[in-house]
Design a protein around this motif. Structure first.
Motif, PDB file in Angstrom:
ATOM      1  N   THR A   1       6.205   3.802   0.718  1.00 55.39           N
ATOM      2  CA  THR A   1       7.030   4.933   1.160  1.00 55.39           C
ATOM      3  C   THR A   1       8.179   4.436   2.034  1.00 55.39           C
ATOM      4  OG1 THR A   1       5.145   6.422   1.089  1.00 55.39           O
ATOM      5  CG2 THR A   1       7.004   7.132   2.414  1.00 55.39           C
ATOM      6  N   ILE A   2       7.876   3.540   2.972  1.00 56.38           N
ATOM      7  CA  ILE A   2       8.912   2.998   3.866  1.00 56.38           C
ATOM      8  C   ILE A   2       9.923   2.182   3.071  1.00 56.38           C
ATOM      9  CG2 ILE A   2       9.318   1.394   5.789  1.00 56.38           C
ATOM     10  CD1 ILE A   2       6.496   2.313   6.837  1.00 56.38           C
TER      11      ILE A   2
ATOM     12  N   ASP B   1      12.989   8.271   9.175  1.00 55.17           N
ATOM     13  CA  ASP B   1      12.649   6.889   9.504  1.00 55.17           C
ATOM     14  C   ASP B   1      12.934   6.553  10.958  1.00 55.17           C
ATOM     15  OD1 ASP B   1      11.416   5.514   7.550  1.00 55.17           O
ATOM     16  OD2 ASP B   1      13.206   4.708   6.618  1.00 55.17           O
TER      17      ASP B   1
ATOM     18  N   ASN C   1       0.854  -1.188   0.000  1.00 54.43           N
ATOM     19  CA  ASN C   1       0.000   0.000   0.000  1.00 54.43           C
ATOM     20  C   ASN C   1       0.893   1.243   0.000  1.00 54.43           C
ATOM     21  OD1 ASN C   1       0.796   0.642   2.692  1.00 54.43           O
ATOM     22  ND2 ASN C   1      -0.870  -0.592   3.544  1.00 54.43           N
ATOM     23  N   SER C   2       0.323   2.434  -0.057  1.00 51.84           N
ATOM     24  CA  SER C   2       1.142   3.647  -0.246  1.00 51.84           C
ATOM     25  C   SER C   2       2.090   3.885   0.930  1.00 51.84           C
ATOM     26  CB  SER C   2       0.258   4.876  -0.476  1.00 51.84           C
ATOM     27  OG  SER C   2      -0.546   5.118   0.651  1.00 51.84           O
ATOM     28  N   GLU C   3       1.638   3.589   2.154  1.00 53.79           N
ATOM     29  CA  GLU C   3       2.510   3.787   3.319  1.00 53.79           C
ATOM     30  C   GLU C   3       3.669   2.796   3.317  1.00 53.79           C
ATOM     31  OE1 GLU C   3       2.299   3.796   8.206  1.00 53.79           O
ATOM     32  OE2 GLU C   3       0.444   3.684   7.056  1.00 53.79           O
ATOM     33  N   GLN C   4       3.369   1.534   3.002  1.00 56.95           N
ATOM     34  CA  GLN C   4       4.424   0.510   2.925  1.00 56.95           C
ATOM     35  C   GLN C   4       5.419   0.833   1.809  1.00 56.95           C
ATOM     36  OE1 GLN C   4       1.722  -2.763   2.298  1.00 56.95           O
ATOM     37  NE2 GLN C   4       1.920  -3.512   4.413  1.00 56.95           N
TER      38      GLN C   4
ATOM     39  N   ARG D   1      10.713   2.495  -0.091  1.00 51.11           N
ATOM     40  CA  ARG D   1      11.524   3.438  -0.881  1.00 51.11           C
ATOM     41  C   ARG D   1      12.649   4.028  -0.042  1.00 51.11           C
ATOM     42  NH1 ARG D   1       6.877   5.414  -3.195  1.00 51.11           N
ATOM     43  NH2 ARG D   1       6.700   7.079  -1.680  1.00 51.11           N
ATOM     44  N   ARG D   2      12.300   4.508   1.154  1.00 47.27           N
ATOM     45  CA  ARG D   2      13.304   5.184   1.982  1.00 47.27           C
ATOM     46  C   ARG D   2      14.451   4.252   2.354  1.00 47.27           C
ATOM     47  NH1 ARG D   2       9.231   8.584   4.933  1.00 47.27           N
ATOM     48  NH2 ARG D   2       9.274   7.136   6.666  1.00 47.27           N
TER      49      ARG D   2
END
Length: 221
Positions: free
Chosen positions: A81-82, A114, A76-79, A84-85
């Motif tokens: 984002t994590i 993070d 999902n979008s939150e996962q 990617r970082r």
């Protein structure tokens, strides 16, 4: 060699009917770990869309994207984002540095987001490598374009990602500085065991890559 990127049947469509745009139209692609790959193509060919897909910045209409062991389309979008970082470093044409933060603060900012502790020794090694070790307390507007791009490279390397995605990183630089930046990217890739995928319009820069992928009309040719 092991593939770090595996793309299958990737499609990205915008609009409908007569206004339908096929930005990507069935892309299959594998990229080997540790290699420096250049993606070339005319404006509007789909190369930036492909890079954004590989970075999880956009969601495909159809198809799969695997980075290492992770299928991006499962996140999902939150996962995303994590992921990617932690796993992907981005280098953009316009540097994307934060003007009120100095060089060091810009480099460690994504890591501290993070809640992680920056590896100070590793980052100092990168700064020395990029000739920035005496610039860590300077603000971006006190640096040349080439120096700002090196800061962007340092920031991308600092979190020790397995994949670096570079979108026209030399687009705002003169030819000599461009050569320096690409040379540094190649050397840092080997030094810090990164896989680099770079979009470029410049045929000379593309020629220095381990592999060149040409994309036209949303398809690899």
């Amino acid at each position: 060699m092991e593939a770090i990127v595996q793309v299958k049947g990737l499609k990205k469509y915008y609009g409908k009917g007569e206004a339908l745009v096929k930005a990507l139209d069935g892309v299959d692609l594998e990229i080997e770990r540790g290699k420096f790959t250049a993606i070339v193509g005319t404006s509007g060919s789909g190369k930036s869309t492909l890079l954004h897909m590989l970075g999880g910045l956009d969601v495909p209409t159809e198809g799969s994207i695997r980075i290492g062991e992770q299928e991006l389309t499962d996140l999902n979008s939150e996962q995303a984002t994590i992921f990617r970082r932690k796993q992907i470093g981005f280098i953009f044409q316009n540097y994307n540095l934060i003007p009120v933060l100095n060089v060091w603060e810009n480099i460690v900012f994504p890591i501290t987001l993070d809640g992680q502790k920056p590896d100070r020794k590793f980052i100092m090694e990168i700064l020395r490598f990029l000739g920035l070790d005496d610039k860590s307390d300077r603000l971006p507007n006190n640096l040349s374009g080439g120096q700002q791009q090196r800061v962007a490279i340092a920031r991308a390397l600092a979190s020790k990602p397995s994949l670096i995605l570079a979108d026209e990183p030399t687009g705002n630089l003169d030819s000599r500085t461009s050569d320096d930046v690409v040379g540094l990217l190649k050397v840092t890739g080997k030094q810090f065991h990164q896989t680099i995928v770079m979009i470029t319009h410049n045929p000379e820069i593309a020629a220095s890559a381990d592999r060149v992928i040409r994309i036209e009309d949303g398809r690899i040719v």
